[in-house]
Design a protein around this motif. Structure first.
Motif, PDB file in Angstrom:
ATOM      1  N   ILE A 487       0.692  -1.170   0.036  1.00 58.55           N
ATOM      2  CA  ILE A 487      -0.140  -0.075  -0.159  1.00 58.55           C
ATOM      3  C   ILE A 487       0.861   1.326  -0.071  1.00 58.55           C
ATOM      4  O   ILE A 487       0.643   2.353  -0.776  1.00 58.55           O
ATOM      5  N   ARG A 488       1.856   1.296   0.882  1.00 60.37           N
ATOM      6  CA  ARG A 488       2.777   2.375   0.938  1.00 60.37           C
ATOM      7  C   ARG A 488       3.508   2.466  -0.367  1.00 60.37           C
ATOM      8  O   ARG A 488       3.713   3.658  -1.124  1.00 60.37           O
ATOM      9  N   GLN A 489       3.832   1.403  -1.058  1.00 59.97           N
ATOM     10  CA  GLN A 489       4.592   1.587  -2.502  1.00 59.97           C
ATOM     11  C   GLN A 489       3.561   2.179  -3.439  1.00 59.97           C
ATOM     12  O   GLN A 489       3.995   3.113  -4.395  1.00 59.97           O
ATOM     13  N   LEU A 490       2.275   1.810  -3.489  1.00 64.37           N
ATOM     14  CA  LEU A 490       1.407   2.237  -4.325  1.00 64.37           C
ATOM     15  C   LEU A 490       1.214   3.670  -4.155  1.00 64.37           C
ATOM     16  O   LEU A 490       0.898   4.486  -5.138  1.00 64.37           O
ATOM     17  N   ASP A 491       1.010   4.200  -2.979  1.00 60.81           N
ATOM     18  CA  ASP A 491       0.862   5.601  -2.229  1.00 60.81           C
ATOM     19  C   ASP A 491       1.968   6.282  -3.004  1.00 60.81           C
ATOM     20  O   ASP A 491       1.756   7.463  -3.313  1.00 60.81           O
ATOM     21  N   THR A 492       3.221   5.813  -2.847  1.00 64.87           N
ATOM     22  CA  THR A 492       4.378   6.732  -3.054  1.00 64.87           C
ATOM     23  C   THR A 492       4.491   6.762  -4.701  1.00 64.87           C
ATOM     24  O   THR A 492       4.541   7.861  -5.201  1.00 64.87           O
ATOM     25  N   GLN A 493       4.078   5.762  -5.607  1.00 61.59           N
ATOM     26  CA  GLN A 493       3.933   5.763  -6.789  1.00 61.59           C
ATOM     27  C   GLN A 493       3.130   6.919  -7.371  1.00 61.59           C
ATOM     28  O   GLN A 493       2.986   7.579  -8.257  1.00 61.59           O
ATOM     29  N   ARG A 494       1.829   6.647  -6.700  1.00 60.50           N
ATOM     30  CA  ARG A 494       0.914   7.800  -7.050  1.00 60.50           C
ATOM     31  C   ARG A 494       1.066   9.236  -6.957  1.00 60.50           C
ATOM     32  O   ARG A 494       0.670  10.143  -7.633  1.00 60.50           O
ATOM     33  N   LYS A 495       1.787   9.274  -5.893  1.00 61.49           N
ATOM     34  CA  LYS A 495       2.301  10.686  -5.609  1.00 61.49           C
ATOM     35  C   LYS A 495       3.406  11.304  -6.483  1.00 61.49           C
ATOM     36  O   LYS A 495       3.321  12.515  -6.923  1.00 61.49           O
TER      37      LYS A 495
END
Length: 498
Positions: A487-495
């Motif tokens: 989830i954190r990786q996806l959130d970082t990629q989205r930002k």
């Protein structure tokens, strides 16, 4: 979440069993009665203004060595009413008689003869520390004033031990019942309890099925991160036990719930009028015992009903190995003719059954009473009974929690009628076991309690189970870590994306 809740609370159960106190004895105490000169129980009842009762016995409030112990008639007027004690010779009531007997029984089963009693409470319904899987009621809860807070639950009527606990056991039991079975929910919210536990266990079962499918269909990535690798490695060992625990737990939940299972038949308690209890006196009991069991001490007297509905008296006798100084087993213990002594001991009766009207000795009275109770409970005729066997030990059908032994196992020819286990001594149906109960019990014992490992012994088996439960919990934790990282990786990629 389900794996953490049920895994950790499940781990508490074997720990609770290990740390629970062991009773000093499992057999009821042998406290001989001296009923010489005793009035008939009916005369005592009439003198006390009691017209009828559901329980009439002669009991002793402690061992012979106890200075305050005496023999009394125990009389209970109603199912939830108190047990009242009367001097059998004078008819004088002893207001604290039931508490005195409860405390003496508690000391007998705990083995503690010196610690002060902190409290003693008469329970007519189940409580948080005496849950509904305990069948004996009413009982006394006796708490000792000790650092470990030993608590003994006893049935003063039969003299049986209901259960025994301490501070540690009670604390763990609170965790187990409130988390594993959600007993904190009120009885009226059974539907909510079943739905909530069902959803949580169902999610664990679904996760286990999905995990098994992924393990079969997907190969492990060579460059996977450490948490993912450990999650997969642990999952190989945990997935089958997770399926076993969740499926058997869900089955047990649905089968045991009062929403889906029919309530067992309740046989109305027999009532005894004072007028019909005027015949038998203490000297009559002593004479019968002297004639038919001269080497055994009388340890109890209780009223019952025959198959025809007539009054019957049950005279309890000390077991052969417990009869002071006279038992054939005592001679065998000292090496005198052991084979003959053992055979003679086995031939000695454990009780005499006497007709209330004539005082004549009855044969097969226990079996007749058990048959009558089974017929009354089911509404089927005697011709429908296909077998009646006396059970002297606990079995997969009739487990330890039922407490009562010996009992009669009564089977009917109707496939929809459950097996009945009847305690003739107390004239109660101890358990009703349907074919569905037997199937679920075997499945639960095998798949949830891993009875296939009983050959290892209780503690080694529990250690194996706890190890696999710990693996399930660890697998769940690594799964959470992996999911949070993703989830954190996806959130970082989205930002980072424009």
């Amino acid at each position: 979440m389900a794996a953490l809740l049920w895994g950790l609370s499940g781990l508490s159960h074997p720990i609770m069993v290990w740390l629970s106190p062991r009773p000093a004895s499992f057999s009821t105490p042998v406290w001989p009665l001296e009923l010489g000169g005793a009035q008939a129980p009916g005369a005592i009842m009439e003198g006390a203004g009691i017209s009828s009762a559901v329980e009439v016995r002669a009991v002793r409030t402690g061992p012979e060595a106890a200075k305050t112990a005496n023999d009394y008639y125990l009389i209970r007027e109603g199912a939830d009413g108190p047990r009242r004690y009367f001097n059998p010779q004078t008819g004088a009531e002893q207001p604290d008689g039931d508490r005195m007997r409860a405390e003496a029984l508690a000391r007998y089963y705990s083995g503690d003869q010196s610690s002060p009693i902190k409290s003693a409470d008469y329970l007519t319904q189940h409580t948080a520390d005496y849950p509904a899987n305990n069948p004996l009621l009413p009982i006394w809860r006796v708490v000792f004033d000790r650092s470990d807070r030993i608590t003994v639950y006893v049935d003063t009527g039969s003299g049986r031990l209901a259960t025994i606990g301490n501070r540690t056991r009670d604390a763990i039991l609170t965790v187990f019942t409130n988390v594993h079975t959600m007993s904190f929910l009120p009885a009226g919210a059974e539907w909510a309890r079943v739905m909530l536990i069902g959803l949580l266990i169902g999610s664990l079962f679904a996760a286990a099925v999905l995990g098994l499918g992924l393990l079969i269909l997907l190969r492990a990535r060579r460059k996977a991160k450490m948490d993912r690798k450990w999650h997969r490695i642990l999952a190989h060992a945990a997935v089958i036990p997770a399926l076993m625990f969740s499926s058997s737990g869900l089955y047990h939940l649905l089968h045991a719930s009062t929403l889906l299972s029919a309530a067992p038949s309740v046989v109305p308690q027999t009532r005894f009028s004072a007028s019909e209890l005027l015949g038998l006196k203490g000297d009559d009991v002593a004479a019968m015992a002297q004639t038919h069991a001269a080497t055994q001490a009388v340890t109890g007297l209780s009223a019952a009903r025959s198959e025809a509905g007539d009054l019957v008296w049950r005279v309890a006798l000390a077991a052969p190995q417990q009869s002071a100084g006279h038992s054939a087993l005592a001679h065998a213990h000292h090496g005198a003719m052991p084979d003959q002594a053992m055979s003679a001991a086995k031939a000695l009766p454990t009780a005499l059954w006497i007709k209330g009207d004539s005082g004549a000795l009855m044969e097969n009275a226990a079996q007749d009473i058990a048959r009558a109770l089974a017929i009354k409970a089911t509404g089927l005729g005697e011709n429908r009974i296909v077998s009646m066997d006396q059970v002297h030990g606990f079995t997969p059908e009739y487990g330890f929690l039922n407490k009562r032994l010996p009992v009669w196992r009564v089977a009917f020819d109707d496939p929809e009628t459950p097996l009945l286990f009847v305690d003739a001594a107390d004239a109660v149906v101890a358990a009703t076991v349907s074919k569905a109960d037997v199937r679920e019990g075997k499945f639960f014992n095998t798949v949830h309690k891993w009875s296939f490992l009983d050959w290892m012994g209780q503690k080694p088996r529990d250690v194996v189970i706890m190890s696999f439960v710990a693996l399930i919990v660890l697998t769940s934790l690594f799964g959470w870590v992996t999911q949070i990282r993703r989830i954190r990786q996806l959130d970082t990629q989205r930002k980072k994306s424009p």
